[in-house]
Design a protein around this motif. Structure first.
Motif, short mmCIF file in Angstrom:
data_model
loop_
_atom_site.label_atom_id
_atom_site.label_comp_id
_atom_site.label_asym_id
_atom_site.label_seq_id
_atom_site.Cartn_x
_atom_site.Cartn_y
_atom_site.Cartn_z
N ASN A 47 0.83 -1.21 0.00
CA ASN A 47 0.00 0.00 0.00
C ASN A 47 0.86 1.26 0.00
O ASN A 47 0.55 2.24 -0.69
CB ASN A 47 -0.92 0.01 1.22
N GLN A 48 1.94 1.24 0.77
CA GLN A 48 2.81 2.42 0.84
C GLN A 48 3.57 2.62 -0.46
O GLN A 48 3.87 3.76 -0.84
CB GLN A 48 3.76 2.29 2.03
N LEU A 49 3.88 1.54 -1.16
CA LEU A 49 4.50 1.67 -2.47
C LEU A 49 3.54 2.28 -3.49
O LEU A 49 3.93 3.08 -4.34
CB LEU A 49 4.98 0.30 -2.97
N ASP A 50 2.27 1.89 -3.40
CA ASP A 50 1.28 2.34 -4.37
C ASP A 50 1.07 3.85 -4.35
O ASP A 50 0.69 4.43 -5.38
CB ASP A 50 -0.07 1.65 -4.11
N VAL A 51 1.31 4.49 -3.22
CA VAL A 51 1.03 5.93 -3.13
C VAL A 51 2.26 6.80 -3.36
O VAL A 51 2.17 8.03 -3.29
CB VAL A 51 0.40 6.27 -1.76
N LEU A 52 3.40 6.19 -3.67
CA LEU A 52 4.58 6.99 -3.97
C LEU A 52 4.39 7.72 -5.29
O LEU A 52 3.71 7.25 -6.20
CB LEU A 52 5.82 6.10 -4.02
N ASP A 53 5.01 8.89 -5.42
CA ASP A 53 4.85 9.71 -6.61
C ASP A 53 5.39 9.05 -7.86
O ASP A 53 4.85 9.23 -8.96
CB ASP A 53 5.56 11.07 -6.42
N THR A 64 11.43 -2.54 -8.78
CA THR A 64 11.58 -2.64 -7.33
C THR A 64 11.96 -4.05 -6.90
O THR A 64 11.41 -5.03 -7.40
CB THR A 64 10.28 -2.23 -6.63
N VAL A 65 12.90 -4.11 -5.96
CA VAL A 65 13.27 -5.36 -5.29
C VAL A 65 12.93 -5.22 -3.82
O VAL A 65 13.35 -4.26 -3.16
CB VAL A 65 14.77 -5.66 -5.46
N ILE A 66 12.14 -6.16 -3.31
CA ILE A 66 11.80 -6.23 -1.89
C ILE A 66 12.48 -7.48 -1.33
O ILE A 66 12.30 -8.57 -1.87
CB ILE A 66 10.28 -6.34 -1.69
N MET A 67 13.28 -7.32 -0.30
CA MET A 67 13.99 -8.51 0.20
C MET A 67 14.23 -8.41 1.70
O MET A 67 14.31 -7.34 2.27
CB MET A 67 15.29 -8.72 -0.55
N GLY A 68 14.33 -9.59 2.30
CA GLY A 68 14.59 -9.63 3.72
C GLY A 68 14.15 -10.93 4.34
O GLY A 68 13.84 -11.92 3.66
N ASN A 90 1.05 -9.32 -7.60
CA ASN A 90 1.59 -8.49 -8.68
C ASN A 90 3.11 -8.49 -8.73
O ASN A 90 3.69 -7.63 -9.39
CB ASN A 90 1.07 -7.05 -8.54
N HIS A 91 3.73 -9.43 -8.03
CA HIS A 91 5.19 -9.49 -7.98
C HIS A 91 5.66 -10.93 -8.18
O HIS A 91 4.89 -11.87 -8.04
CB HIS A 91 5.71 -8.99 -6.63
#
Length: 241
Positions: A141-147, A152-156, A174-175
């Protein structure tokens, strides 16, 4: 080609119960990734001082550390930080607060790597399935509202016991969810706790678990890695959709 990696360093405490940040840096150098997301970089109590200082990273390796810490002696945001190799430019950074019973957060950095721009998120999700799912949805959700949207890579360390479902289902909508291999426990890895997730405009050429003798001693997790390339055609289609 861009190489990325993720590593839960357990506050630089190895399986021999010695806190050895120099050993962690040696393992990071073995991996040789361009960008590395670290979890549990700060000590747990008191001032939450970093177990791996930015000065030591710069002096002992070819990397720089982004300081996300709000405490004077901390490096990470809820233990998360990102290292990047010399020659890569940091364009922007951001911290993400995640819903949780215990404090949890994620970190975001936008990079210029050669001719490519890449967004990287490092995160460490909770131990309870309900909260992991809420945290995964919060990140999305926070990614969706970025300008601006970027590859993007999400990892951890996702702390996800199962190979599918749970928080993975949210990311998989979607990833691409990559399981490089069992990374926990480092002495006898059987669980895929550590994951790498990418947007659809990224091609993953290879992925795996770094299983050197040193890595088996450095932490209770093994580092995971991936070699990626940005698919320009897929990127153009996504932008025009």
């Amino acid at each position: 080609m861009i190489s990325v990696a993720s590593y839960n360093i357990r506050k630089s405490v190895g399986t021999d119960w010695r806190r050895d940040p120099g050993r962690i840096l040696d393992i990071i150098s073995e991996i040789g990734a361009d960008i590395i997301a670290l979890q549990e970089v700060d000590r747990r109590f008191g001032s939450r001082a970093a177990s791996l200082s930015p000065e030591m990273v710069a002096e002992r390796s070819d990397y720089f550390a982004i300081s996300f810490g709000v405490r004077e002696q901390s490096l990470g945001w809820h233990g998360n930080t990102i290292l990047y190799r010399q020659g890569i430019d940091v364009l922007d950074t951001k911290t993400l607060t995640l819903p949780a019973l215990e404090p949890r957060g994620a970190v975001l950095a936008d990079f210029q790597v050669g001719h490519e721009r890449l967004r990287v998120i490092g995160l460490h999700l909770g131990l309870v399935d309900l909260w992991r799912r809420r945290q995964a949805q919060s990140v999305l959700n926070q990614l969706d509202v970025l300008d601006e949207t970027l590859p993007t890579v999400i990892m951890g360390d996702l702390n996800q016991w199962t190979t599918e479902g749970g928080c993975l289902a949210h990311f998989a909508e979607n990833h691409q969810v990559i399981a490089p291999g069992p990374s926990f426990h480092s002495s006898r890895p059987v669980l895929n706790f550590d994951r790498i997730i990418t947007t659809m405009d990224i091609d993953v050429a290879a992925s795996g678990v770094h299983m050197s003798d040193l890595a088996r001693k450095g932490s209770d997790h093994l580092p995971v890695w991936a070699r990626i390339r940005i698919n320009a055609q897929a990127r153009e289609i996504a932008q025009s959709a």
